[in-house]
Design a protein around this motif. Sequence first.
Motif, PDB file in Angstrom:
ATOM      1  N   ASN A   1       6.127  -2.339  -6.009  1.00  0.00           N
ATOM      2  CA  ASN A   1       6.653  -1.985  -4.959  1.00  0.00           C
ATOM      3  C   ASN A   1       6.985  -0.438  -4.598  1.00  0.00           C
ATOM      4  O   ASN A   1       6.947   0.161  -3.729  1.00  0.00           O
ATOM      5  N   ASP A   2       7.108   0.204  -5.793  1.00  0.00           N
ATOM      6  CA  ASP A   2       7.521   1.618  -5.706  1.00  0.00           C
ATOM      7  C   ASP A   2       6.118   2.366  -5.237  1.00  0.00           C
ATOM      8  O   ASP A   2       6.008   3.377  -4.575  1.00  0.00           O
ATOM      9  N   GLN A   3       4.651   1.867  -5.517  1.00  0.00           N
ATOM     10  CA  GLN A   3       3.715   2.453  -5.221  1.00  0.00           C
ATOM     11  C   GLN A   3       3.155   2.146  -3.897  1.00  0.00           C
ATOM     12  O   GLN A   3       2.246   2.680  -3.301  1.00  0.00           O
ATOM     13  N   SER A   4       3.824   1.251  -3.274  1.00  0.00           N
ATOM     14  CA  SER A   4       3.514   0.772  -1.779  1.00  0.00           C
ATOM     15  C   SER A   4       3.743   1.764  -0.992  1.00  0.00           C
ATOM     16  O   SER A   4       4.712   2.441  -0.861  1.00  0.00           O
ATOM     17  N   PRO A   5       2.948   1.869   0.117  1.00  0.00           N
ATOM     18  CA  PRO A   5       2.743   2.711   1.112  1.00  0.00           C
ATOM     19  C   PRO A   5       3.813   2.547   1.911  1.00  0.00           C
ATOM     20  O   PRO A   5       4.247   1.433   2.273  1.00  0.00           O
TER      21      PRO A   5
ATOM     22  N   THR B   1      -4.663   9.660  -8.877  1.00  0.00           N
ATOM     23  CA  THR B   1      -3.821  10.857  -9.398  1.00  0.00           C
ATOM     24  C   THR B   1      -2.335  10.569  -8.732  1.00  0.00           C
ATOM     25  O   THR B   1      -2.366   9.728  -7.743  1.00  0.00           O
ATOM     26  N   GLU B   2      -1.352  11.301  -9.428  1.00  0.00           N
ATOM     27  CA  GLU B   2       0.136  11.131  -8.970  1.00  0.00           C
ATOM     28  C   GLU B   2      -0.239  11.665  -7.363  1.00  0.00           C
ATOM     29  O   GLU B   2       0.507  11.177  -6.384  1.00  0.00           O
TER      30      GLU B   2
ATOM     31  N   LYS C   1       6.648   4.388  -1.365  1.00  0.00           N
ATOM     32  CA  LYS C   1       8.114   4.278  -1.360  1.00  0.00           C
ATOM     33  C   LYS C   1       8.886   5.199  -2.501  1.00  0.00           C
ATOM     34  O   LYS C   1      10.063   5.616  -2.278  1.00  0.00           O
ATOM     35  N   THR C   2       8.314   5.231  -3.695  1.00  0.00           N
ATOM     36  CA  THR C   2       8.869   6.086  -4.731  1.00  0.00           C
ATOM     37  C   THR C   2       7.471   6.787  -5.367  1.00  0.00           C
ATOM     38  O   THR C   2       6.955   6.326  -6.167  1.00  0.00           O
ATOM     39  N   PRO C   3       7.575   8.027  -5.041  1.00  0.00           N
ATOM     40  CA  PRO C   3       6.626   8.628  -5.515  1.00  0.00           C
ATOM     41  C   PRO C   3       6.441   8.924  -7.054  1.00  0.00           C
ATOM     42  O   PRO C   3       7.764   8.942  -7.754  1.00  0.00           O
ATOM     43  N   PRO C   4       5.577   8.979  -7.712  1.00  0.00           N
ATOM     44  CA  PRO C   4       5.386   9.169  -9.285  1.00  0.00           C
ATOM     45  C   PRO C   4       6.442  10.064  -9.911  1.00  0.00           C
ATOM     46  O   PRO C   4       7.258   9.658 -10.881  1.00  0.00           O
TER      47      PRO C   4
ATOM     48  N   SER D   1      -0.498   0.405  -9.994  1.00  0.00           N
ATOM     49  CA  SER D   1      -1.584   1.183 -10.796  1.00  0.00           C
ATOM     50  C   SER D   1      -1.324   1.934 -12.063  1.00  0.00           C
ATOM     51  O   SER D   1      -0.161   1.885 -12.471  1.00  0.00           O
ATOM     52  N   ASP D   2      -2.663   2.139 -12.618  1.00  0.00           N
ATOM     53  CA  ASP D   2      -2.404   2.970 -13.909  1.00  0.00           C
ATOM     54  C   ASP D   2      -1.612   4.351 -13.605  1.00  0.00           C
ATOM     55  O   ASP D   2      -1.024   4.535 -14.675  1.00  0.00           O
ATOM     56  N   VAL D   3      -1.496   4.918 -12.588  1.00  0.00           N
ATOM     57  CA  VAL D   3      -0.723   6.126 -12.689  1.00  0.00           C
ATOM     58  C   VAL D   3       0.670   5.851 -13.031  1.00  0.00           C
ATOM     59  O   VAL D   3       1.243   6.558 -13.769  1.00  0.00           O
ATOM     60  N   TYR D   4       1.253   4.699 -12.361  1.00  0.00           N
ATOM     61  CA  TYR D   4       2.693   4.281 -12.633  1.00  0.00           C
ATOM     62  C   TYR D   4       2.737   3.722 -14.156  1.00  0.00           C
ATOM     63  O   TYR D   4       3.671   4.037 -14.974  1.00  0.00           O
ATOM     64  N   GLY D   5       1.580   3.095 -14.548  1.00  0.00           N
ATOM     65  CA  GLY D   5       1.374   2.625 -15.833  1.00  0.00           C
ATOM     66  C   GLY D   5       1.695   3.732 -17.122  1.00  0.00           C
ATOM     67  O   GLY D   5       2.257   3.642 -17.841  1.00  0.00           O
TER      68      GLY D   5
END
Length: 406
Positions: free
Chosen positions: A188-192, A268-269, A276-279, A309-313
Amino acid sequence: MESPNKIRRSKAPKTRGKIIKKILFTFCALFLFLAVLDFSCWIYLRRNWYFKIFRPDNELIYSLRPGGSYSSPIGGMTPGHWKPEAPRVTVKVNQDGYRGKPVPLAKQPGEFRVICMGDSITMGLDVEEDKTYCALLQKMLSEKMPGRKVTTINGGVISYTSRQGIYLFIKKFLAYKPDMVIWAYGFNDQSPLIGHKIRDVDLIPIAPGAEAPIGGLKKNAIMFIIHRPTLWMATRVIGRVILQARAAKFMERLGQIDKSKLPAPKSTEKSFENSKTPPGDFRIQLLYINDLARENNFRMVVLHTFGTSDVYGRISERFARENDVPYIDFAQIFMSKSILAGQGKFADQEPYKSMLERYEPFMNPGMLEKWPLHYLTTDNLHPNDLGHHLIATELTKTILEQTPRR
């Protein structure tokens, strides 16, 4: 004969009066519109299952409603994958405001407490209470730690971001004095952002008593809609409905594509600046919860869940490596196990075999061949009984490695 200047001066007060009347009329019309919209959203939410377990919250946007419950068929995001007679799942919130049996605040001597913080995956959207990885973890750890009382608490809340998770943990769960905290955020952090352009990290304070960057829900005056948690909840519910409809269509189309011909996605970041929560903020919040762990003498396990996403991973993995925190990549584990299950090398073993036999009769023909992730999930995202059992098994191994034997 009067001069033109006198004529203009005599008409000016009338013109100003008309403008003032128009402004007042516009303001009253806007206020009435927002009041009707607010009431309509309240009626909508009263009929929606979200309202049965959620309540507006001036600090967290929304929170679980003590004593609330709802029942829904499994696989809600992909109804076309399941037969109409698919089993229903009941989700209940206890009187203390979380899923599972209430736990006394006072900790017994020698008791080992684990708090599982996360979103709908942790809460167990599509499984019964005793089948969540949090509940299974208590059972598995108790078997491996004889003579010691083990208690797990499910701090998962549907659609929560890590910012909401930190605030909730400090406000409610830190007082339970955990020995271990499972941290499973990211999806949910990565959600637009939907319906507004204000990130959770700007609106929600990082801890009770702290000030949000733009004043929080109570003080923010950018738009009237943001003052009203009911309307805010409605935008999230409506947004979720829209996303579910789009996701279902996308998943159906994806099944018709030869994925071997698709280029590997490159994120990418920068791709998540409007999330909702940028990297960058996601990284800061991991460091914040790690500082809390050191100050309050508990250990952490960070999970990378499927669908994130792998970005957050990569952020989570690097944080774990640099801070000596255990990290489990369940996105990779779910993918590999689903492939093995499709080859008959995983789901043919107990206890997974009997679990799968419970689901198969309710799946539409060809779903497991078309969507191998259905071996472990109900909708290609939320774990089923097999998925939660797999998470609990891996967590048990990791926790035992980090816990001194008594």
